[in-house]
Scaffold this active site. Sequence first.
Site, PDB file in Angstrom:
ATOM      1  CE  LYS A  46     -21.979  12.182  24.113  1.00 12.50           C
ATOM      2  NZ  LYS A  46     -23.164  11.839  23.755  1.00 12.50           N
ATOM      3  CB  ALA A  52     -18.772   3.817  15.017  1.00 14.26           C
ATOM      4  N   PRO A  53     -22.072   3.481  15.615  1.00 17.41           N
ATOM      5  CG  PRO A  53     -23.852   1.973  16.128  1.00 17.41           C
ATOM      6  CD  PRO A  53     -22.932   2.804  16.760  1.00 17.41           C
ATOM      7  N   GLY A  54     -23.600   4.397  13.574  1.00 17.19           N
ATOM      8  CA  GLY A  54     -24.335   5.182  12.544  1.00 17.19           C
ATOM      9  C   GLY A  54     -25.524   5.588  12.659  1.00 17.19           C
TER      10      GLY A  54
END
Length: 355
Positions: A306, A222-224
């Site tokens: 990350k 999300a969001p994509g």
Amino acid sequence: MSEFCRLVLQCRPGFEKEAAAEITDRAAEVGVYGYCQLKPHDGYVLFTCQQDGDARVVVDKVDFRSLIFVRQWTACGDLQVLDANDRIGQLGSVLDGYPECVELWVEQPDTTEGRELGTFCRKFGSALAQHMRKKGKLSKRKEARNTRLQLFVLSGSEIYVGIAPVNNSAPWLMGIPRLKFPKQAPSRSTLKLEEAWHWFIPSTKWDERIPLGGSAVDLGAAPGGWTWQLVNRSMFVTAVDNGPMNDDLMESGQVIHAEEDAYQFVPDKTVDLMVCDVVEKPIRTAALASDWLLNGYCREAIFNLKLPMKQRYQETVGCLNLISDRMTEAGVAYELRTKQLYHDREEVTCSLRLL
Ligand SMILES: C[S@@+](CC[C@H](N)C(=O)[O-])C[C@H]1O[C@@H](n2cnc3c(N)ncnc32)[C@H](O)[C@@H]1O
């Protein structure tokens, strides 16, 4: 002038220490030793070799594609301090001692000050290229084909002049592919996945490795933005995220939204590609990606690690070692590539696949 005793290593501003640690390790592997000079946020590192000529040994023997934090490299000599009235004349005599080259690139640090030099670099580059063509130093001859002349400009009067092998350096100026943001994409991180494809997948292999009509799982979707890239390749995507997906993307009919935990999700059958952009401890994502490959859940994985605030180089190496150890233990042949992309921030992107 000391002949090819230095390397200019361009990197994301703020990652100079990581680029320095990396080049020190990689140069040592090919028997080259030296020291680094850097200023935080300058966007480059200078590596001075103990012996003249050794910078060329590094660019010839270390595989550029194996470097993570280094975006572009140039084997050069001392900094040229030029008189603004006769830059071309002065550089022309320096270049007399250089090999014949096929092209000339003029680059600058990827910083605010560096970007202000862009117009100067373009104009100076075209004037110098003309001069060199006349002197026969820029040519299409076979001998010149793999050598690019690279200038790294710090100001209108301070320039590193060097070379890099065309087939063993970044294929884009400053190591930055120019990608256009697709207006319909729901987030800016969409360009991370596209850039990763450009770095990791040769253009001749896109149809095989990200096949039109193929299947993909996007973990932390999300969001994509990443899903949008997959759908744009006409792939069928399972988007795993508890957060909401972009409505237009869902209307494409190519996306199934699975509101599940990315670290528990198991696909029904093997997919062509798994991608993962979840913000998590990098070691957990590294373990997840190797599990996916070894369990046969996917044929290839592209995932983001990350990085923590400190020890970013060590953390990256630790994650890559975990993956390599697992693959080796399982006795499988694999390819693992990692790059800090232009569109990456405090992170690196990896591609892992079985061969
Ligand atoms: C950086 S965003 C992803 C952005 C996305 N790649 C894009 O291009 O739009 C990270 C996403 O991971 C999701 N996430 C975090 N932990 C998760 C988990 N354990 N399982 C599934 N999704 C998770 C968050 O809800 C968030 O939407």
